[in-house]
Design a protein around this motif. Sequence first.
Motif, PDB file in Angstrom:
ATOM      1  N   VAL A 109       9.240   2.160 -29.342  1.00 41.03           N
ATOM      2  CA  VAL A 109       8.613   1.590 -28.232  1.00 41.03           C
ATOM      3  C   VAL A 109       9.145   0.496 -27.640  1.00 41.03           C
ATOM      4  O   VAL A 109       9.584   0.338 -26.330  1.00 41.03           O
ATOM      5  CB  VAL A 109       7.154   1.534 -28.643  1.00 41.03           C
ATOM      6  CG1 VAL A 109       6.419   1.127 -27.479  1.00 41.03           C
ATOM      7  CG2 VAL A 109       6.496   2.802 -29.048  1.00 41.03           C
ATOM      8  N   GLY A 110       9.509  -0.394 -28.470  1.00 44.22           N
ATOM      9  CA  GLY A 110       9.856  -1.632 -27.894  1.00 44.22           C
ATOM     10  C   GLY A 110      11.509  -1.451 -27.333  1.00 44.22           C
ATOM     11  O   GLY A 110      11.697  -1.840 -26.096  1.00 44.22           O
ATOM     12  N   CYS A 162       5.831  -5.432 -28.519  1.00 47.18           N
ATOM     13  CA  CYS A 162       6.013  -4.418 -27.442  1.00 47.18           C
ATOM     14  C   CYS A 162       5.201  -4.939 -26.229  1.00 47.18           C
ATOM     15  O   CYS A 162       5.284  -4.645 -25.156  1.00 47.18           O
ATOM     16  CB  CYS A 162       5.593  -3.135 -28.143  1.00 47.18           C
ATOM     17  SG  CYS A 162       6.825  -2.405 -29.175  1.00 47.18           S
ATOM     18  N   TRP A 163       3.785  -5.611 -26.782  1.00 49.87           N
ATOM     19  CA  TRP A 163       2.776  -5.829 -25.813  1.00 49.87           C
ATOM     20  C   TRP A 163       3.388  -6.883 -24.796  1.00 49.87           C
ATOM     21  O   TRP A 163       3.316  -6.880 -23.718  1.00 49.87           O
ATOM     22  CB  TRP A 163       1.744  -6.420 -26.461  1.00 49.87           C
ATOM     23  CG  TRP A 163       0.818  -5.640 -27.173  1.00 49.87           C
ATOM     24  CD1 TRP A 163       0.985  -4.080 -27.078  1.00 49.87           C
ATOM     25  CD2 TRP A 163      -0.322  -5.752 -28.065  1.00 49.87           C
ATOM     26  NE1 TRP A 163      -0.095  -3.531 -27.855  1.00 49.87           N
ATOM     27  CE2 TRP A 163      -0.612  -4.655 -28.500  1.00 49.87           C
ATOM     28  CE3 TRP A 163      -0.952  -6.918 -28.475  1.00 49.87           C
ATOM     29  CZ2 TRP A 163      -1.715  -4.609 -29.496  1.00 49.87           C
ATOM     30  CZ3 TRP A 163      -1.861  -6.856 -29.404  1.00 49.87           C
ATOM     31  CH2 TRP A 163      -2.420  -5.694 -29.856  1.00 49.87           C
ATOM     32  N   ALA A 176       1.819   3.620 -32.027  1.00 47.43           N
ATOM     33  CA  ALA A 176       2.969   3.609 -32.656  1.00 47.43           C
ATOM     34  C   ALA A 176       2.759   2.764 -33.893  1.00 47.43           C
ATOM     35  O   ALA A 176       2.993   3.002 -35.138  1.00 47.43           O
ATOM     36  CB  ALA A 176       4.157   3.330 -32.093  1.00 47.43           C
ATOM     37  N   GLY A 177       2.127   1.684 -33.751  1.00 47.79           N
ATOM     38  CA  GLY A 177       1.677   0.629 -34.977  1.00 47.79           C
ATOM     39  C   GLY A 177       0.760   1.315 -35.884  1.00 47.79           C
ATOM     40  O   GLY A 177       0.822   1.472 -37.079  1.00 47.79           O
ATOM     41  N   VAL A 226       4.346  -4.482 -32.912  1.00 45.69           N
ATOM     42  CA  VAL A 226       3.384  -4.202 -31.791  1.00 45.69           C
ATOM     43  C   VAL A 226       3.269  -5.383 -30.835  1.00 45.69           C
ATOM     44  O   VAL A 226       3.202  -5.266 -29.632  1.00 45.69           O
ATOM     45  CB  VAL A 226       2.015  -3.633 -32.460  1.00 45.69           C
ATOM     46  CG1 VAL A 226       1.247  -3.716 -31.427  1.00 45.69           C
ATOM     47  CG2 VAL A 226       2.226  -2.479 -33.260  1.00 45.69           C
ATOM     48  N   ALA A 253       2.230   1.504 -27.843  1.00 50.31           N
ATOM     49  CA  ALA A 253       2.570   0.575 -28.956  1.00 50.31           C
ATOM     50  C   ALA A 253       1.586   0.363 -30.090  1.00 50.31           C
ATOM     51  O   ALA A 253       1.821   0.541 -31.137  1.00 50.31           O
ATOM     52  CB  ALA A 253       3.090  -0.905 -28.482  1.00 50.31           C
ATOM     53  N   LEU A 256      11.029   0.094 -23.872  1.00 48.99           N
ATOM     54  CA  LEU A 256      10.286  -0.863 -22.912  1.00 48.99           C
ATOM     55  C   LEU A 256      11.417  -1.667 -22.543  1.00 48.99           C
ATOM     56  O   LEU A 256      11.491  -2.084 -21.282  1.00 48.99           O
ATOM     57  CB  LEU A 256       9.103  -1.638 -23.488  1.00 48.99           C
ATOM     58  CG  LEU A 256       7.940  -0.996 -23.838  1.00 48.99           C
ATOM     59  CD1 LEU A 256       6.532  -1.599 -24.501  1.00 48.99           C
ATOM     60  CD2 LEU A 256       7.142  -0.429 -22.176  1.00 48.99           C
ATOM     61  N   PRO A 262       6.922   1.087 -33.831  1.00 50.20           N
ATOM     62  CA  PRO A 262       6.756   0.002 -32.754  1.00 50.20           C
ATOM     63  C   PRO A 262       8.398  -0.175 -32.305  1.00 50.20           C
ATOM     64  O   PRO A 262       8.726  -0.426 -31.152  1.00 50.20           O
ATOM     65  CB  PRO A 262       6.337  -1.136 -33.297  1.00 50.20           C
ATOM     66  CG  PRO A 262       5.410  -0.593 -34.445  1.00 50.20           C
ATOM     67  CD  PRO A 262       6.288   0.509 -34.761  1.00 50.20           C
ATOM     68  N   GLY A 271       2.699   1.385 -22.026  1.00 49.66           N
ATOM     69  CA  GLY A 271       3.377   0.614 -22.918  1.00 49.66           C
ATOM     70  C   GLY A 271       2.518   0.307 -24.146  1.00 49.66           C
ATOM     71  O   GLY A 271       2.758   0.145 -25.278  1.00 49.66           O
TER      72      GLY A 271
END
Length: 97
Positions: free
Chosen positions: A86-87, A41-42, A68-69, A38, A65, A90, A83, A61
């Motif tokens: 999502v990563g 992803c941030w 998703a976490g 996560v 994220a 991104l 995650p 995003g």
Amino acid sequence: MAESETVAGHTYSPAMDAKTHEQTYRGFVRFVEIATGVVICWVLALAIGGIREAWLLAIVGVIVAGAAGAVGALAPAVGWRGPLVVGILLLLYLFFA
């Protein structure tokens, strides 16, 4: 894992439940895997906002994220893979947009 039969010459007491300790350790490792995904992803979302000037997508995003976490934490079959997806999305946007 450490030997659970003796601790510093003393017998392993029933109060120190080895099964519970191992379950706690597995849960902690699982939490760290998901949390690391996560946070990555941030960072990618912030990179998208800073480099591509797409701050609305960066906010989305971060929210996705986090969701998703949460799904990964509640569904052991998903785990860190939520995650990860999502990563990857991104990262693809960051490089190809």
